[in-house]
Scaffold this active site. Structure first.
Site, mmCIF file in Angstrom:
data_model
loop_
_atom_site.group_PDB
_atom_site.id
_atom_site.type_symbol
_atom_site.label_atom_id
_atom_site.label_comp_id
_atom_site.label_asym_id
_atom_site.label_seq_id
_atom_site.Cartn_x
_atom_site.Cartn_y
_atom_site.Cartn_z
ATOM 1 N N HIS A 102 -8.359 -3.753 -2.809
ATOM 2 C CA HIS A 102 -7.105 -3.139 -2.213
ATOM 3 C C HIS A 102 -6.737 -4.038 -0.916
ATOM 4 O O HIS A 102 -7.765 -4.403 -0.200
ATOM 5 C CB HIS A 102 -7.310 -1.621 -1.936
ATOM 6 C CG HIS A 102 -6.067 -0.976 -1.594
ATOM 7 N ND1 HIS A 102 -5.075 -0.658 -2.367
ATOM 8 C CD2 HIS A 102 -5.739 -0.743 -0.189
ATOM 9 C CE1 HIS A 102 -4.018 -0.312 -1.601
ATOM 10 N NE2 HIS A 102 -4.261 -0.173 -0.565
ATOM 11 N N CYS A 141 0.787 -1.311 0.127
ATOM 12 C CA CYS A 141 0.076 -0.093 0.213
ATOM 13 C C CYS A 141 0.952 1.294 -0.073
ATOM 14 O O CYS A 141 1.782 1.575 -0.925
ATOM 15 C CB CYS A 141 -0.947 -0.133 1.085
ATOM 16 S SG CYS A 141 -2.345 1.194 1.161
ATOM 17 N N ASP A 171 -9.576 -2.993 -7.030
ATOM 18 C CA ASP A 171 -9.161 -2.002 -5.936
ATOM 19 C C ASP A 171 -9.806 -0.584 -6.230
ATOM 20 O O ASP A 171 -9.930 0.052 -7.205
ATOM 21 C CB ASP A 171 -7.617 -1.720 -6.265
ATOM 22 C CG ASP A 171 -6.921 -0.928 -4.980
ATOM 23 O OD1 ASP A 171 -7.487 0.114 -4.414
ATOM 24 O OD2 ASP A 171 -5.767 -1.323 -4.626
#
Length: 294
Positions: free
Chosen positions: A262, A170, A227
């Site tokens: 995500h 991330c 995502d």
């Protein structure tokens, strides 16, 4: 401690302009950062430290000592090194566990707490405040310098200067892309859903997409097709830019997992996708091995 003056990393270190207080009293500890939301205990992976040297360490960086989590095979030297770059939630249990997984594969894995100058992510309960008070204060230049300092430290702990890579998740995935542009001495990098676009700021002056031609080592990207924060448009642009770029750009690869969102590798979160997480991890480990990190 060994004098770093003659280290191969000295030429890579940018000057760090820190506040007078330098590092504040933060560390790394057990458990999950509260701002990450409810930890799904039934899926979270817990890797044993048996056979490892593992735990918190302090790394000289700038005008202070930066806390970090280190894991390595006990008693071994000349180890390949993987720098592990955290999510915005800090070096909490998930990142520590990633270090232990890598150590059981023969790596010296170290995750520096890159937010240590600004606050302890573990103490925050909401994302917006965590970003405003801690995460957004970490400049790209500072992070690159801290990762250089971590790499130097690893060489004093049995790490091999000839075998070093980086992996990030991330927020840390974006930093892994940037570090692959910054440090040509790496063998390879692996990025899990690191942001590619975004508007520039004073502390984060350029997106990954805007400087693709600066990539200096092979990067493997792992992105989720569902995502909500990283669009397929950005991923497609990144792939196109890599395909049209330098020879090193062409050596990079981005894998998209169509059913993943995500954070699909974050096994403590509802976004965890076991099948895709395991496949992406195997591919990352194969990527490291195929580029001499074994």
């Amino acid at each position: 401690m060994q004098d770093f003056k003659d280290s191969q990393f000295d030429s890579l270190l940018p000057p760090l302009r820190l506040s007078r207080r330098g590092f504040i009293a933060t560390g790394v500890g057990a458990g999950f950062t509260l701002a990450a939301g409810h930890a799904a205990a039934q899926t979270a992976i817990h890797t044993s430290a048996t056979g490892l040297t593992a735990g918190m360490v302090q790394i000289p960086a700038g005008d202070g000592r930066m806390p970090a989590y280190r894991a390595a095979p006990a008693g071994k030297r000349n180890l390949p090194v993987i720098l592990v770059v955290e999510e915005i939630f800090g070096v909490h249990e998930y990142i520590q566990d990633v270090c232990r997984r890598l150590a059981h594969l023969g790596y010296l894995a170290v995750a520096p707490e890159l937010f240590a100058r600004y606050g302890d992510p573990a103490k925050y309960t909401d994302m917006a405040t965590l970003r405003a008070e801690v995460v957004d204060k970490a400049s790209d230049a500072q992070v690159a310098g801290d990762l250089d300092a971590t790499a130097k430290w690893a060489l004093t702990q049995g790490g091999s200067a000839a075998k070093m890579g980086v992996i990030g998740f991330c927020w840390g995935g974006r930093q892994a892309w940037l570090y692959a542009m910054h440090n040509p001495k790496l063998k390879a990098a692996a990025v899990f859903y690191g942001p590619l676009g975004g508007a520039p700021t004073a502390l984060q002056p350029a997106s990954v997409l805007s400087q693709v031609n600066k990539v200096q080592v092979p990067v493997l990207g792992a992105y989720g097709g569902k995502d909500a924060g990283i669009s397929m448009n950005d991923i497609d642009k990144m792939r196109e830019s890599l395909a049209e770029g330098t020879a090193m750009d062409k050596a990079c690869r981005i894998d998209v997992y169509p059913d993943a969102g995500h954070g699909f590798h974050a096994d403590y979160r509802p976004s965890y996708n076991k099948a895709d997480a395991e496949l992406a991890w195997r591919r990352a480990m194969d990527w490291f091995a195929s580029h001499g990190l074994n």
